[in-house]
Every structure is written in C-alpha cells, then in structure tokens.
Enzyme design. Structure first.
Site, mmCIF file in Angstrom:
data_model
loop_
_atom_site.group_PDB
_atom_site.id
_atom_site.type_symbol
_atom_site.label_atom_id
_atom_site.label_comp_id
_atom_site.label_asym_id
_atom_site.label_seq_id
_atom_site.Cartn_x
_atom_site.Cartn_y
_atom_site.Cartn_z
ATOM 1 N N LYS A 11 0.833 -1.223 0.000
ATOM 2 C CA LYS A 11 0.000 0.000 0.000
ATOM 3 C C LYS A 11 0.857 1.258 0.000
ATOM 4 C CE LYS A 11 0.866 0.990 4.550
ATOM 5 N NZ LYS A 11 1.724 2.085 5.000
ATOM 6 N N GLY A 102 3.900 -4.461 3.932
ATOM 7 C CA GLY A 102 4.112 -5.844 3.489
ATOM 8 C C GLY A 102 3.699 -6.870 4.534
ATOM 9 N N SER A 104 1.690 -6.535 7.051
ATOM 10 C CA SER A 104 0.241 -6.469 7.285
ATOM 11 C C SER A 104 -0.511 -7.098 6.115
ATOM 12 C CB SER A 104 -0.204 -5.012 7.440
ATOM 13 O OG SER A 104 0.463 -4.412 8.524
ATOM 14 N N ASP A 137 -2.639 -1.901 10.785
ATOM 15 C CA ASP A 137 -2.775 -1.748 9.328
ATOM 16 C C ASP A 137 -3.485 -2.937 8.672
ATOM 17 O OD1 ASP A 137 -1.625 0.690 8.988
ATOM 18 O OD2 ASP A 137 0.344 -0.057 8.369
HETATM 19 O O1 C5P Z 1 -0.681 -2.096 15.573
HETATM 20 P P1 C5P Z 1 0.750 -2.415 15.308
HETATM 21 O O2 C5P Z 1 1.234 -3.580 16.148
HETATM 22 O O3 C5P Z 1 1.080 -2.595 13.873
HETATM 23 O O4 C5P Z 1 1.575 -1.155 15.784
HETATM 24 C C1 C5P Z 1 2.960 -1.212 15.986
HETATM 25 C C2 C5P Z 1 3.387 -0.003 16.782
HETATM 26 O O5 C5P Z 1 3.271 1.180 15.999
HETATM 27 C C3 C5P Z 1 2.561 0.271 18.019
HETATM 28 O O6 C5P Z 1 3.016 -0.468 19.120
HETATM 29 C C4 C5P Z 1 2.761 1.756 18.206
HETATM 30 O O7 C5P Z 1 4.013 2.019 18.797
HETATM 31 C C5 C5P Z 1 2.829 2.269 16.787
HETATM 32 N N1 C5P Z 1 1.519 2.727 16.300
HETATM 33 C C6 C5P Z 1 0.994 3.888 16.836
HETATM 34 N N2 C5P Z 1 -0.224 4.339 16.396
HETATM 35 C C7 C5P Z 1 -0.895 3.685 15.448
HETATM 36 C C8 C5P Z 1 -0.377 2.516 14.879
HETATM 37 C C9 C5P Z 1 0.849 2.058 15.323
HETATM 38 O O8 C5P Z 1 1.609 4.520 17.703
HETATM 39 N N3 C5P Z 1 -2.074 4.162 15.034
#
Ligand code: C5P
Length: 280
Positions: A11, A102, A104, A137
């Site tokens: 994306k 990738g 995600s 994501d």
């Molecule tokens: O949701 P995911 O595990 O992919 O997010 C990884 C990290 O990215 C989170 O732990 C956070 O530190 C950061 N993040 C964030 N705000 C978001 C998405 C991700 O701070 N909306």
C-alpha cells in the site's frame, strides 16, 4: 493436494495525519490507504502443524511467532475454533520495514487463505476484528481497496481513486513503525489539514487537484533523522514526478507519475526503483 493462494498487495498512504498520542500508547490517526500492484504471494496448504516458509528477494525474514503471518494464523485458529495446522508459503517481493505494509498485507492474505482452507466461513466483519487484533494496518490491507482509515487504523470507510502510476523507491534500510511515531511525539510533530478536499478530489478522479494535497505527518520526523529519505523525495520531484510522498512510517518514497511511460522513464534514475500502479 488442495492449496489456497492469495496475492498480498502493498500500500501507499496518500494522506496520513497524526492527531495525537492516546492513553493506550497508540496514535489516533487519519489515513488514506491505497493498495498497489506490488505484491507478495501467500499459499496455504493443509498440514497437521503450523509452519511458515519464506522465499523471495527479501528473505530471510523472521519465520517464527514474531512474523505477522504466523500471528494471523494463530489468531484465526483461536477465534474461529479451527485450530488446524497449515503450511504457509510466503513469496516475498515487498521490501520489509519499508512503510509499504508488506507484513500487514501478508497477515491479511493469510486470514483470507486460511478462512477458505479451514472452511471457517467467517464474515467480513469477523475477519476484520481478528485483523485489528493482529495489527493496526491489517484491516485496511484486508479490505483490498482504497479506504480512509481512522482510529489507530482499524476504522475504515471505502474511498475511490483514479488509476495512478508510481515510482516506488525503497530506502535500503528499515524504519520501525513505533520509532517513527515516537519521533513524531519527541518533535511535537505536525498535524496535517482535514483530508476532505483530497478525498473529494480523488473521488472525482481529479488527480491534478488531489496531488498537491498528498501529505504525511511522519515525513518530517523521519527526514530529520534520515536526510537521505528527504533527498530521495527531492530527486523524484527533480526527475519529473508530479508529486512524491513518503509511504507510511517510511523510509520508502513514492513518486506519482503522469503516466506509465513517465514512471518507467523516472525509474531509470533510481537503481532500486519499482514501477507499480494503484489500484492493482
Ligand atoms: O498495531 P501495530 O502492532 O502494527 O503497531 C505497531 C506499533 O506502531 C505500536 O506499538 C505503536 O508504537 C505504533 N503505532 C501507533 N499508532 C498507530 C499505529 C501504530 O503509535 N495508530
């Protein structure tokens, strides 16, 4: 032997604005996510145990429980009550930790493939809930179409875009998503404008009006720490890109080209460039 294959599309974020740090340590955001034709290939086959094999230009990649594809398989097995095994084969083409989604995308493709292979029969909404638990994501990647994402990325609204040609230039190194968001915090980072004008211009197919409105709040924090990413953006513009934008938390930069031939011409100046289009 029966097998199920799904393409996992990368994306580009046409717009990403960070609204602030939440109590749960995630950031509230608004983001316009568009799938592109660059993809990994996910194949799932029946097996007694769960295993992951990774092949392709970006291997090696952690094949263990840290890999989002495995996290997704385990989450689906647990939620659906289908704790079967599967052999998951991942053919990687999307650069890793590049801001192109990738990991995600792979996780979303695993959910779709295993739902079919295991005969779970989950609804779109049920799959999207599991996707949100796997990563912020993943629901947008599961949607497989342009979406406006809100919340931490899991609240989606379908959107429309005209066909776009891109020159995607990976950084040759990775940026961890949590780092990019932390840098935004440290810098008291910017919050971009309301995306309504951009959403409307894209829905109307007016790329000339939309392109100047592409925006990513994570650019400045990443540019400050990695000057070469800012230089890549500058070089893409100098080479004739209509506009250029860092993808997600970077460091990949995507240059928008006026047409496929322009994308191929611009890409000649960037050894690692990938020419791709959206939607796939
Ligand atoms: O949701 P995911 O595990 O992919 O997010 C990884 C990290 O990215 C989170 O732990 C956070 O530190 C950061 N993040 C964030 N705000 C978001 C998405 C991700 O701070 N909306």
């Amino acid at each position: 032997m029966r097998e199920v294959t799904f393409e996992a599309y990368a994306k580009i974020n046409l717009f990403l604005r960070v609204l602030g740090l939440r109590e749960d340590e995630y950031h509230e955001l608004e983001s316009f996510v568009v799938p592109i034709s660059l993809s990994d290939k996910v194949t799932c086959r029946p097996a007694r145990k769960l295993s992951l094999r990774v092949a392709g230009q970006d291997a090696p990649l952690p094949p263990g429980p840290d890999n989002l594809a495995v996290v997704a398989a385990l989450a689906l097995g647990e939620t659906s009550g289908f704790p079967d095994g599967a052999e998951i084969e991942l053919e990687k083409h999307i650069p890793v930790a590049a801001g192109l989604g990738g990991g995600s995308a792979d996780a979303a493709a695993v959910l779709l493939a295993l739902d079919e292979l295991w005969g779970c029969g989950l609804t779109e909404e049920e799959l999207s809930d599991i996707a949100a638990a796997v990563g912020s994501d993943v629901p947008a990647m599961l949607a497989g179409r342009p979406v406006l994402a809100r919340g931490r990325g899991e609240r989606l609204r379908p959107a429309r875009v005209p066909r776009m040609w891109w020159v995607v230039v990976p950084g040759g190194f990775g940026v961890r998503t949590p780092d990019a968001f932390r840098w935004w915090d440290e810098d008291g980072g910017p919050t971009g404008p309301d995306p309504k004008a951009l959403v409307d211009a894209l829905a109307a197919g007016d790329l000339a009006a939309a392109a100047p409105l592409f925006y990513n709040d994570l650019e400045e924090p990443v540019f400050t720490r990695h000057r070469e990413v800012a230089e890549t953006k500058r070089s893409l513009l100098d080479a004739g890109a209509v506009t250029a934008i860092m993808c997600g938390s970077g460091p990949t930069v995507a240059g928008l080209a006026a047409a496929e031939a322009d994308a191929r011409r611009i890409a000649c100046g960037f050894p690692a460039a990938i020419v791709t289009c959206s939607p796939p």
